[in-house]
Design a protein around this motif. Sequence first.
Motif, mmCIF file in Angstrom:
data_model
loop_
_atom_site.group_PDB
_atom_site.id
_atom_site.type_symbol
_atom_site.label_atom_id
_atom_site.label_comp_id
_atom_site.label_asym_id
_atom_site.label_seq_id
_atom_site.Cartn_x
_atom_site.Cartn_y
_atom_site.Cartn_z
ATOM 1 N N UNK A 38 -84.254 -63.266 21.523
ATOM 2 C CA UNK A 38 -84.480 -61.980 22.193
ATOM 3 C C UNK A 38 -84.861 -62.166 23.652
ATOM 4 N N UNK A 97 -82.012 -55.938 6.114
ATOM 5 C CA UNK A 97 -82.330 -55.373 7.423
ATOM 6 C C UNK A 97 -81.496 -56.030 8.514
ATOM 7 N N UNK A 122 -75.067 -40.334 11.928
ATOM 8 C CA UNK A 122 -75.460 -39.363 12.951
ATOM 9 C C UNK A 122 -75.141 -39.847 14.363
ATOM 10 N N UNK A 164 -87.048 -56.842 11.224
ATOM 11 C CA UNK A 164 -87.133 -55.470 11.738
ATOM 12 C C UNK A 164 -87.110 -55.483 13.265
ATOM 13 N N UNK A 199 -85.797 -57.724 15.290
ATOM 14 C CA UNK A 199 -84.463 -58.033 15.819
ATOM 15 C C UNK A 199 -83.579 -56.796 15.754
ATOM 16 N N UNK A 200 -83.691 -56.057 14.635
ATOM 17 C CA UNK A 200 -82.889 -54.842 14.482
ATOM 18 C C UNK A 200 -83.265 -53.810 15.543
ATOM 19 N N UNK A 206 -84.570 -54.456 18.440
ATOM 20 C CA UNK A 206 -84.142 -54.963 19.749
ATOM 21 C C UNK A 206 -82.660 -54.703 19.956
ATOM 22 N N UNK A 207 -81.861 -54.789 18.869
ATOM 23 C CA UNK A 207 -80.427 -54.532 18.999
ATOM 24 C C UNK A 207 -80.167 -53.104 19.449
ATOM 25 N N UNK A 208 -80.987 -52.188 18.979
ATOM 26 C CA UNK A 208 -80.739 -50.778 19.319
ATOM 27 C C UNK A 208 -81.372 -50.387 20.630
ATOM 28 N N UNK A 260 -85.472 -53.684 23.776
ATOM 29 C CA UNK A 260 -86.836 -53.965 24.207
ATOM 30 C C UNK A 260 -87.695 -54.260 22.979
ATOM 31 N N UNK A 261 -88.777 -55.026 23.188
ATOM 32 C CA UNK A 261 -89.751 -55.196 22.101
ATOM 33 C C UNK A 261 -91.115 -54.698 22.545
ATOM 34 N N UNK A 262 -91.154 -53.871 23.585
ATOM 35 C CA UNK A 262 -92.429 -53.303 24.033
ATOM 36 C C UNK A 262 -92.783 -52.136 23.122
ATOM 37 N N UNK A 319 -92.544 -48.299 23.754
ATOM 38 C CA UNK A 319 -91.279 -47.577 23.706
ATOM 39 C C UNK A 319 -90.857 -47.201 22.295
ATOM 40 N N UNK A 339 -86.675 -43.428 13.374
ATOM 41 C CA UNK A 339 -85.238 -43.315 13.123
ATOM 42 C C UNK A 339 -84.538 -42.778 14.359
ATOM 43 N N UNK A 340 -83.706 -43.616 14.966
ATOM 44 C CA UNK A 340 -82.909 -43.095 16.071
ATOM 45 C C UNK A 340 -81.623 -43.885 16.200
#
Lengths: 171, 101
Positions: free
Chosen positions: A75, A161, A170, B80, B82-83, B85-87, B90-92, B95, B100-101
Amino acid sequence: MEGFLFWFCGTLMFLGGLMMVVQRSAVVSAVWLVFSFLCAAGIFALLSAPFLAVMQILVYAGAIMVLFLFVIMMLQGPVLDGERVPIKKGLWPFIALPPAAVIILLVGWVKGEGLRSLGDAPAPGFGTAEGVAQLLLGRYLLAFELISIVLLIAIVGALVIGKRERKLPWK
Amino acid sequence: MEITLTHYLVLAGAVFLTGMVGFIVRRNAIIMMMCVELMLCSTNIVFAAFSRVHGDGGGHVFVLMNFAVAAAEAAIGLAILVEIFRRRRTVNVDNFKALME
């Protein structure tokens, strides 16, 4: 000798944890945490738990921290944004509350109980691989089996996950 | 000076405190998870110390259970992360406002 080793390992463990918290870079933090865990292994050895000392190094400092380092390096990039934003002034009392509670509990306990000795040297076989295995596969067999189910669920959960695909309905 | 049970407990408390303050103050989710690991490790010291006082190996067994729980927590939590961060890139944690978004 025991006193010297306790102060040596204990101080370094605490300082390692402190450095982990104050370091800005996540990789440097992780390395300080590994250092702290190695000193914790020394503390376990002092508590006549040689098997736990070995497991601490193998499982914690080895496996878990390598997982952390992998993820940090995966990351890397905009990982640290926003860390420089100062914490809002009004939040400080709430931030100080839980640590203050722990300090008060600890000081109160030490004041009330005084110094309590560790007691006699443990029986031979205490804390060795054989001694722990006797308990693990005897008195605590059920807990041992259940923890394997926990690990299995964790593996399946991490796979589900982490799976790539997702055409979210959506989006 | 003899090293007593209290010494070990105070050490564990101090390390736990460090992890707790780090967890509250830091906003990098990975470092927050590492602070949780530090807190788990300090509880392991308490288990081992009381196991030594009572001369009963049961505490050692529970330290091993704690290792397994920590490993499971790290695996799930990092997956979780990593998932997320993919979306969000950021890992702050400031934010992360919605699940769910």
